[in-house]
Design an enzyme around this catalytic site. Structure first.
Site, PDB file in Angstrom:
ATOM      1  N   GLY A   1       0.821  -1.203   0.000  1.00 29.98           N
ATOM      2  CA  GLY A   1       0.000   0.000   0.000  1.00 29.98           C
ATOM      3  C   GLY A   1       0.852   1.248   0.000  1.00 29.98           C
ATOM      4  N   GLN A  21       3.005   9.904   1.337  1.00 29.92           N
ATOM      5  CA  GLN A  21       4.286   9.197   1.318  1.00 29.92           C
ATOM      6  C   GLN A  21       5.133   9.579   0.113  1.00 29.92           C
ATOM      7  OE1 GLN A  21       2.249   5.211   2.166  1.00 29.92           O
ATOM      8  NE2 GLN A  21       4.297   4.950   3.044  1.00 29.92           N
ATOM      9  N   CYS A  42       6.311  -0.409   7.133  1.00 29.69           N
ATOM     10  CA  CYS A  42       5.858   0.725   6.338  1.00 29.69           C
ATOM     11  C   CYS A  42       6.989   1.163   5.415  1.00 29.69           C
ATOM     12  CB  CYS A  42       5.464   1.877   7.259  1.00 29.69           C
ATOM     13  SG  CYS A  42       4.898   3.364   6.426  1.00 29.69           S
ATOM     14  N   LEU A  43       6.622   1.485   4.185  1.00 34.16           N
ATOM     15  CA  LEU A  43       7.623   1.954   3.230  1.00 34.16           C
ATOM     16  C   LEU A  43       8.291   3.244   3.695  1.00 34.16           C
ATOM     17  CD1 LEU A  43       5.644   1.243  -0.060  1.00 34.16           C
ATOM     18  CD2 LEU A  43       7.603  -0.043   0.839  1.00 34.16           C
ATOM     19  N   HIS A  84      -4.158   1.167   7.786  1.00 35.37           N
ATOM     20  CA  HIS A  84      -2.800   1.726   7.772  1.00 35.37           C
ATOM     21  C   HIS A  84      -2.715   2.905   6.800  1.00 35.37           C
ATOM     22  CE1 HIS A  84       1.755   1.150   7.745  1.00 35.37           C
ATOM     23  NE2 HIS A  84       1.562   1.916   6.687  1.00 35.37           N
ATOM     24  N   GLU A  85      -3.203   2.714   5.579  1.00 36.74           N
ATOM     25  CA  GLU A  85      -3.061   3.764   4.565  1.00 36.74           C
ATOM     26  C   GLU A  85      -3.949   4.975   4.847  1.00 36.74           C
ATOM     27  OE1 GLU A  85      -0.535   3.634   2.702  1.00 36.74           O
ATOM     28  OE2 GLU A  85      -0.092   1.524   3.018  1.00 36.74           O
ATOM     29  N   HIS A 100      -2.303   7.296   7.219  1.00 34.48           N
ATOM     30  CA  HIS A 100      -1.314   8.182   6.582  1.00 34.48           C
ATOM     31  C   HIS A 100      -1.967   9.487   6.142  1.00 34.48           C
ATOM     32  CE1 HIS A 100       2.518   6.142   6.309  1.00 34.48           C
ATOM     33  NE2 HIS A 100       1.971   5.048   5.829  1.00 34.48           N
TER      34      HIS A 100
END
Length: 168
Positions: free
Chosen positions: A46, A51, A92-93, A134-135, A138
Site C-alpha cells: 500500500g 508518502q 511501512c515503506l 494503515h493507509e 497516513h
C-alpha cells in the site's frame, strides 16, 4: 508514468493531514498512475499520497486476497465499518527496516471514490483490512509506529517462522 520518491520518517510532510480531492482530472490520474508504478517497484502492499509528498487523500493498494492480485485505487477513502481483531507484524515503506506488532481489525469496509469521482464501497479481510486502516491513517498524518505494541527483529521472526520475505 514515473517513479516517485517515498518520503521517510522524519519528513514533516508525513505528519500533515491531507486535503480532500475535489478535481478529478488528468493531474489526479497522473498522480495515481505514478503511485501505482511506485508501489509496484517498492515491494510494498500500500501507498498513500503523503508518502510521495502530495497532501491529497489518495491511496493505492494491492488486494492480495484476489486471484490474481488487484491494484485498488482509493480517492477520499474512509473506513466506514470494521470488526474483529488481529495482532499482526506491520511495516511501512516510510519507516524502512522497522517492524512491530499492531492490533488491527480482521475485516473492514472502506468507502471511496475512483479516479473519475464515482463512489464505491469495498470490503477486505486480513492484510487488506490492515492495509485499509494503515493507509487511511497516513492521510491524517499518522505513522504505524504510533500503534506499535512491540517492535520485532524481522530476521529473527523469519528464522522462527521459517519464512522468506518481509511483512508489509
Amino acid at each position: 508514468m514515473a517513479l516517485r520518491k517515498i518520503l521517510t520518517q522524519g519528513d514533516e510532510q508525513l505528519l500533515k493531514r491531507s486535503r480532500k480531492v475535489e478535481k478529478f482530472d488528468a493531474r489526479l490520474h497522473t498522480l495515481i498512475d505514478d503511485m501505482r508504478e511506485t508501489l509496484e517497484n517498492s515491494g510494498g502492499v500500500g501507498l498513500a499520497a503523503p508518502q510521495v509528498g502530495v497532501l491529497r487523500r489518495v491511496v493505492v493498494l494491492l488486494d492480495v486476497n484476489q486471484e490474481p492480485e488487484e491494484m485498488v485505487e482509493l480517492v477520499n477513502p474512509e473506513v466506514v465499518e470494521q470488526s474483529g481483531e488481529q495482532r499482526i507484524v506491520e511495516g511501512c515503506l516510510s519507516v524502512p527496516g522497522v517492524y512491530g506488532y499492531v492490533t488491527r481489525p480482521t475485516w473492514a469496509r472502506i468507502r471511496a471514490q475512483d479516479r473519475d469521482g464515482n463512489w464505491f464501497e469495498r470490503e477486505g479481510e486480513g492484510i487488506v483490512a490492515q492495509c485499509f486502516c494503515h493507509e487511511t491513517e497516513h492521510l491524517d498524518g499518522h505513522l504505524f509506529t504510533e500503534k506499535v505494541e512491540e517492535y520485532v527483529d524481522i530476521e529473527e521472526l523469519q528464522r522462527e517462522d521459517g519464512e522468506e520475505g518481509e511483512p508489509e
